[in-house]
Design an enzyme around this catalytic site. Structure first.
Site, PDB file in Angstrom:
ATOM      1  N   SER A 126       1.777  -8.083  -8.773  1.00  0.00           N
ATOM      2  CA  SER A 126       1.101  -6.860  -9.517  1.00  0.00           C
ATOM      3  C   SER A 126       2.019  -5.348  -8.932  1.00  0.00           C
ATOM      4  O   SER A 126       2.755  -4.846  -9.456  1.00  0.00           O
ATOM      5  CB  SER A 126      -0.288  -6.051 -10.372  1.00  0.00           C
ATOM      6  N   SER A 127       1.528  -5.148  -7.497  1.00  0.00           N
ATOM      7  CA  SER A 127       1.690  -4.114  -6.883  1.00  0.00           C
ATOM      8  C   SER A 127       3.063  -4.616  -6.868  1.00  0.00           C
ATOM      9  O   SER A 127       4.083  -3.456  -6.819  1.00  0.00           O
ATOM     10  CB  SER A 127       1.183  -4.347  -5.158  1.00  0.00           C
ATOM     11  N   THR A 162       2.830  12.471  12.316  1.00  0.00           N
ATOM     12  CA  THR A 162       1.498  12.644  11.230  1.00  0.00           C
ATOM     13  C   THR A 162       0.595  14.141  12.032  1.00  0.00           C
ATOM     14  O   THR A 162       1.067  15.541  10.578  1.00  0.00           O
ATOM     15  CB  THR A 162       0.741  11.775  11.386  1.00  0.00           C
ATOM     16  N   TYR A 208      -1.070   2.666   5.645  1.00  0.00           N
ATOM     17  CA  TYR A 208      -0.043   3.456   4.657  1.00  0.00           C
ATOM     18  C   TYR A 208       0.429   4.000   3.436  1.00  0.00           C
ATOM     19  O   TYR A 208       0.418   4.991   2.853  1.00  0.00           O
ATOM     20  CB  TYR A 208       1.208   4.267   5.741  1.00  0.00           C
ATOM     21  N   TRP A 215     -12.087  -8.560   5.383  1.00  0.00           N
ATOM     22  CA  TRP A 215     -11.266  -8.545   4.309  1.00  0.00           C
ATOM     23  C   TRP A 215      -9.859  -8.778   5.006  1.00  0.00           C
ATOM     24  O   TRP A 215      -9.268  -9.310   4.232  1.00  0.00           O
ATOM     25  CB  TRP A 215     -11.298  -7.411   4.003  1.00  0.00           C
ATOM     26  N   GLU A 241       0.220  -1.707   4.911  1.00  0.00           N
ATOM     27  CA  GLU A 241      -0.700  -1.185   4.046  1.00  0.00           C
ATOM     28  C   GLU A 241      -1.576   0.389   4.045  1.00  0.00           C
ATOM     29  O   GLU A 241      -2.209   0.699   3.545  1.00  0.00           O
ATOM     30  CB  GLU A 241      -1.622  -2.439   3.885  1.00  0.00           C
ATOM     31  N   LYS A 260       3.306  17.058   9.315  1.00  0.00           N
ATOM     32  CA  LYS A 260       2.399  16.951   8.090  1.00  0.00           C
ATOM     33  C   LYS A 260       1.174  18.169   8.266  1.00  0.00           C
ATOM     34  O   LYS A 260       1.757  19.193   7.168  1.00  0.00           O
ATOM     35  CB  LYS A 260       2.481  15.749   7.441  1.00  0.00           C
ATOM     36  N   ARG A 312     -19.049  -4.271  14.113  1.00  0.00           N
ATOM     37  CA  ARG A 312     -19.185  -4.066  12.736  1.00  0.00           C
ATOM     38  C   ARG A 312     -19.630  -5.668  12.218  1.00  0.00           C
ATOM     39  O   ARG A 312     -19.673  -6.465  12.971  1.00  0.00           O
ATOM     40  CB  ARG A 312     -17.718  -3.365  12.647  1.00  0.00           C
ATOM     41  N   HIS A 335     -16.546  -5.928  -0.081  1.00  0.00           N
ATOM     42  CA  HIS A 335     -16.713  -3.984  -0.166  1.00  0.00           C
ATOM     43  C   HIS A 335     -15.553  -3.778  -0.046  1.00  0.00           C
ATOM     44  O   HIS A 335     -14.479  -3.412  -0.745  1.00  0.00           O
ATOM     45  CB  HIS A 335     -17.787  -3.332  -0.067  1.00  0.00           C
ATOM     46  N   SER A 358       0.633  17.480  -0.919  1.00  0.00           N
ATOM     47  CA  SER A 358       1.657  18.425  -0.633  1.00  0.00           C
ATOM     48  C   SER A 358       2.386  19.244  -2.076  1.00  0.00           C
ATOM     49  O   SER A 358       2.892  20.304  -2.017  1.00  0.00           O
ATOM     50  CB  SER A 358       2.578  17.695  -0.327  1.00  0.00           C
ATOM     51  N   ASP A 412       9.970   7.714 -19.467  1.00  0.00           N
ATOM     52  CA  ASP A 412       9.307   6.931 -19.137  1.00  0.00           C
ATOM     53  C   ASP A 412       9.640   6.597 -18.304  1.00  0.00           C
ATOM     54  O   ASP A 412      10.077   6.845 -17.245  1.00  0.00           O
ATOM     55  CB  ASP A 412       9.141   5.951 -20.625  1.00  0.00           C
ATOM     56  N   HIS A 424      -1.463  -3.147  17.558  1.00  0.00           N
ATOM     57  CA  HIS A 424      -2.920  -2.548  17.952  1.00  0.00           C
ATOM     58  C   HIS A 424      -4.004  -2.982  17.195  1.00  0.00           C
ATOM     59  O   HIS A 424      -5.052  -2.836  17.560  1.00  0.00           O
ATOM     60  CB  HIS A 424      -2.351  -1.151  17.274  1.00  0.00           C
ATOM     61  N   HIS A 425      -3.745  -3.519  16.558  1.00  0.00           N
ATOM     62  CA  HIS A 425      -5.457  -4.232  15.898  1.00  0.00           C
ATOM     63  C   HIS A 425      -5.665  -5.347  16.370  1.00  0.00           C
ATOM     64  O   HIS A 425      -7.034  -5.988  15.840  1.00  0.00           O
ATOM     65  CB  HIS A 425      -5.308  -4.528  14.237  1.00  0.00           C
ATOM     66  N   HIS A 455      -0.956  -3.373   8.610  1.00  0.00           N
ATOM     67  CA  HIS A 455      -0.525  -2.147   9.201  1.00  0.00           C
ATOM     68  C   HIS A 455       0.435  -0.927   8.388  1.00  0.00           C
ATOM     69  O   HIS A 455      -0.473   0.048   7.582  1.00  0.00           O
ATOM     70  CB  HIS A 455      -0.224  -1.659  10.433  1.00  0.00           C
TER      71      HIS A 455
END
Lengths: 540, 397
Positions: free
Chosen positions: A174-175, A333, A262, A147, A260, A336, A455, A82, A273, A111, A307-308, A258
């Site tokens: 690809s990314s 943040t 963002y 994951w 990632e 924004k 979890r 998942h 926006s 293009d 922090h993870h 991390h």
């Protein structure tokens, strides 16, 4: 304006032979950014549904204590897949799809810069997706290490782990190709007169996101390659039995992980926006500060990863540094959020579906932001790390954040893509249904986490039963809302059913995408348009 | 419009019914359960009642953050909803044209910055005190294993005690059968272990965590501790329980299929009770220990060896001693039949084939002697050879 239309006609004359193949060739050999954007979006929606089905099996299992539907092995596979499918298959490609469609239109480019690489980066995802989804049918089942693929648990996995690693390598490639394409397109192909500080916010947020992707995808590739060699070639990067360091894996993974998160939210900020100013009929408040805030978030995202890992064991100074750095992210943040609200202030607002999703985004995402701030406090995190509180937190920012912004973007831009308007009533049903179901699903998870439910648990003490039951009911309701969206909103649009969309369906919409007809012709801006001083309109 | 309204109405009532039905199903099922003191309470919505100073700090910080965030949230969204209410096109509001203000931007960058610093100050204090593991009265090594916890008392009263704690087998079975049924005693469902960790009240206990296989995490919410147990590395954490009683926690780091089934039960007892418990454990240990100089008869030692074989060897070498795949057979194997007993003893002590056959040094001399004697006289092996513990002892090192 007329220049665009002229080219549109001109295009029809020579349409057949070299420009646009028809039938399946049109999609397989596609080099047109619009013909690549659409499959990207459909692909990511398919993955969203697959990932969603996995989530619903998880929620069905957790509806009551005790194992009813799946065994613990399969349960771990479901949570792992998942996560992987939603992150790498649904959210990331969906934003690339938006980028493909909108960035050339927004900056007045004909293009994407590298049309064939664009095609390649889409079609690479298909084998990767097949491999990752079919890993359920490999001996030993799908990867079941979460994951985050923490070592040394990954070393115990069956052959599907290798398939998963290979699939992630391909998706990463690809990314990276997609990012290079976006950066080059934005930096080189803007219409004359569109300076960087006049560029639409969506292009800005994607420019920054693309740099993040290029910086961190190779780091992930490194981490999983080392896992691969540990598994098969006798190395001991992370294998403690040979002197390897499992915590090093976590550092490398989160150095990717991390930024990632963002990567998955900055383009969402970009979409919101655009939507908020349009429906407030007022220019975006503090454009420059939005650009600076986005950049600050991107830079800070590189120095907060540990922090993870507050519970992995870290010296006092380490905990303090990563706690302070993480809390600092709250500042840009907040800026924004304030800017969006200031944009709404004294506006002349209407609430069509895109605006509903955008306001819903601001409201619910902010809750996720605040729980993020609470989790950033190391002492509190010691209590809440790896509990359902974290699950609630990241679904508030990824579902109510990224996914809602994408829905806002879909309702906002789909008239331009398809040439037909969606049904406002159906859009509103989709919004309210999703909003309520989302909160029913994820709000109780905060309580479960505070009460200490870890979890990735297949079964849990009886005291947690009621909140789990509520979350499961909400989860199914949320799932059906997305089926409703596809059947009653997307399908009619794909079939061209609905009111014909005008060139500028929204009264106050600004930007070059609204300067071309709806649906956007196959080729746009073949010669660079002449822009007004604000670079948001075509003159002559 | 009217039809839409009625559809909407029908939809909402449908959902309301469904939610009510499911929720009541959940309540019915859970009605038998009570709060578990030291463990989760029914529908608990906040952190555990703190039992240590660290947990108290955490709780204070959490309330502090929750209130502060709630106030900011309400303030910010009051502004937004006021604007949504007043500045709508449908009430005839005309859009203003302002769209930037450096002053405002600076204010709302600086204010959150100050708030964040205010939040960080008490958090810093809490971090520093939670990391101070010095001057412990008792040090216990906690080893995460797939899927149980091992406890070894390293230093302080009770030094030398060691045991393993696993989830109650009936509860594990209950889980497979779809969870507890009505009328079953379930307050500690998935939290009951055979050997709880016993510690004295009001003593500083330092836990050293490590693991045997993959990463686990030792998490006891009432104590405010959560520490990963990492194979090949040691980490530490500490607590000083201020109350006697039973406290529960679970492994919080995904560690494989039985991740949900390795609970933690800590029994905090008074100083006297603790001393009594230690005395009892030590008695048990001495009665269990074997004298390596004892001389065994073949029948005695083979019986012992059969048990050792069943616990340690049977998984690879099989009950029939034939092995399989890369695992060598023991039945009719040259090393086993060899009249030089040393050869087989060395294999057990040092392992073979790059660890494919691991070293069993950790077993006692008696166990190694017993299992060798057993294999030499079982299946088709009829050597009548007997290995005494003293022979193993002599070959160690």
């Amino acid at each position: 304006m007329s220049a665009v239309l002229d080219h549109h006609d001109h295009d029809h004359v020579h349409h057949d032979d070299h420009h646009a193949p028809t039938g399946w060739r049109r999609w397989v050999f596609a080099t047109n950014h619009k013909d690549i954007g659409t499959p990207y979006l459909l692909f990511s929606f398919t993955m969203l549904i697959i990932g969603g089905i996995l989530a619903l099996i998880i929620r069905a299992e957790l509806f009551q204590p005790g194992l009813q539907l799946v065994n613990p092995e399969l349960f771990n596979q479901l949570t792992t897949m998942h996560g992987l499918i939603m992150v790498f298959g649904a959210i990331m490609p969906a934003f690339v799809g938006f980028a493909n469609w909108m960035i050339p239109l927004q900056i007045g480019a004909a293009d994407m810069a590298f049309a064939r690489m664009n095609n390649f980066s889409f079609w690479l995802m298909i084998p990767a997706a097949l491999m990752i989804v079919s890993s359920f049918f490999m001996p030993g089942g799908a990867p079941a290490a979460g994951w985050t693929l923490y070592a040394p648990l990954t070393l115990q996995m069956g052959p599907s782990m290798d398939a998963g690693i290979f699939a992630l390598h391909i998706l990463g490639a690809s990314s990276i190709m997609g990012s290079i394409n976006i950066i080059v397109t934005i930096l080189n192909m803007r219409a004359p007169g569109m300076t960087l500080m006049k560029m639409p916010m969506f292009a800005w947020t994607w420019l920054i996101t693309a740099y993040l992707l290029i910086a961190v995808m190779p780091v992930l590739a490194g981490a999983i390659t080392m896992t691969l060699t540990d598994r098969h070639f006798g190395t001991s990067f992370f294998n403690p039995a040979g002197g390897g360091d499992p915590v090093m894996y976590q550092h490398i993974f989160w150095f990717f992980g991390h930024p990632e998160v963002y990567i998955m939210i900055l383009p969402a900020f970009g979409i919101v926006s655009h939507v908020v100013p349009t429906f407030a009929r007022k220019k975006l408040f503090g454009y420059a500060s939005m650009v600076y805030a986005t950049s600050s978030i991107a830079i800070l995202s590189f120095i907060v990863w540990a922090h993870h890992m507050f519970t992995s064991g870290m010296p006092v100074t380490g905990q303090l540094f990563f706690m302070y750095a993480t809390m600092l992210i709250a500042v840009p943040t907040a800026v924004k959020i304030f800017n969006w609200i200031a944009t709404m202030w004294q506006g002349s607002m209407t609430f069509e579906t895109p605006m509903l999703f955008a306001v819903g985004f601001i409201f619910v995402f902010t809750m996720g932001g605040f729980t993020g701030l609470i989790l950033a406090m190391a002492p509190i995190d010691i209590q809440l790390h790896d509990t359902y509180y974290v699950v609630a937190h990241f679904h508030y920012v990824l579902v109510a954040g990224s996914l809602y912004a994408m829905f806002a973007g879909y309702y906002y831009w789909s008239p331009k893509w398809t040439g037909v308007m969606y049904s406002e009533t159906r859009g509103k049903i989709h919004f309210w249904w999703s909003l309520i179901a989302f909160n029913v699903t994820f709000f109780p998870m905060h309580f479960l986490g505070l009460a200490g439910m870890p979890r990735r648990y297949a079964d849990y003490p009886m005291q947690f039963a009621d909140f789990n039951a509520v979350a499961s009911v909400g989860g199914f309701a949320f799932g059906f809302a997305q089926v409703y969206f596809f059947v009653f909103v997307v399908l009619p649009a794909l079939r061209g059913q609905g009111e014909k969309a005008p060139q500028r369906p929204w009264e106050a919409a600004e930007g070059l995408e609204w300067e071309v007809p709806s649906p956007a012709p196959f080729h746009t801006f073949e010669t660079p348009p002449k822009l007004n001083a604000a670079a948001n309109k075509i003159i002559g | 419009m009217n039809t839409m309204k009625s559809i909407w109405k029908n939809l909402t009532s449908m959902w309301a019914t469904a939610i009510f039905w499911f929720a009541s199903a959940g309540v019915n099922l859970a009605h038998a359960v009570n709060d578990l003191p030291g463990g989760p309470a029914v529908n608990q919505i906040n952190l555990y009642p703190p039992v240590t100073s660290v947990a108290r700090d955490q709780q204070w910080l959490h309330w502090f953050m929750l209130i502060l965030c709630a106030v900011i949230f309400v303030a910010v969204f009051t502004v937004m909803f006021y604007s949504i209410w007043k500045h709508r096109k449908s009430v005839g509001h005309k859009a203003a044209t302002f769209h930037e203000s450096v002053t405002v931007e600076i204010i709302w960058t600086v204010v959150p910055f100050i708030i964040v610093i205010l939040m960080a100050l008490p958090a810093t204090k809490a971090v520093v005190s939670s990391k101070d593991t010095t001057n412990a009265d008792l040090t216990i090594k906690v080893t995460g294993m797939q899927w149980k916890w091992g406890y070894d008392y390293l230093k302080g009263e009770g030094e030398g005690i060691g045991f393993v704690a696993t989830l109650d087998a009936d509860q594990r079975e209950m889980s497979n059968n779809g969870g507890p049924k009505k009328g079953q005693d379930v307050d500690n469902y998935l939290l009951k272990v055979d050997n709880p960790l016993v510690v004295p009240v009001d003593k500083k206990v330092r836990l050293i965590t490590t693991a045997n296989d993959v990463i686990h995490a030792f998490y006891v919410p009432a104590f405010g501790i959560q520490q990963a147990a990492i194979p090949g590395f040691v980490r530490d954490t500490w607590f000083r329980a201020e109350k006697t009683g039973d406290f529960y926690g679970q492994c919080s780091q995904l560690c494989g299929k039985e991740h949900s089934y390795m609970p933690i039960h800590v029994k905090v007892v008074s100083a006297e009770d603790y001393s009594k418990w230690v005395a009892g454990e030590q008695k048990k240990m001495t009665s269990k220990a074997d004298d390596p100089s004892k001389v065994w008869t073949l029948e005695e030692i083979s019986q012992r060896g059969e048990k050792v074989y069943a616990q340690n060897c049977v998984a690879c070498h099989q009950a029939n001693g034939k092995g399989g795949g890369p695992v060598k057979p023991l039945d009719a194997a040259a090393v086993v039949l060899d009249s030089d007993k040393t050869k087989q003893i060395m294999v057990l002590l040092n392992g073979q084939n790059n660890g494919a056959m691991p070293s069993w040094k950790a077993l006692s001399d008696t166990d190694i002697a017993a299992v060798i004697s057993f294999t030499k006289n079982h299946w088709s092996n009829k050597t009548d050879q007997l290995v005494q513990p003293s022979e193993v002892m002599a070959l160690r090192k």
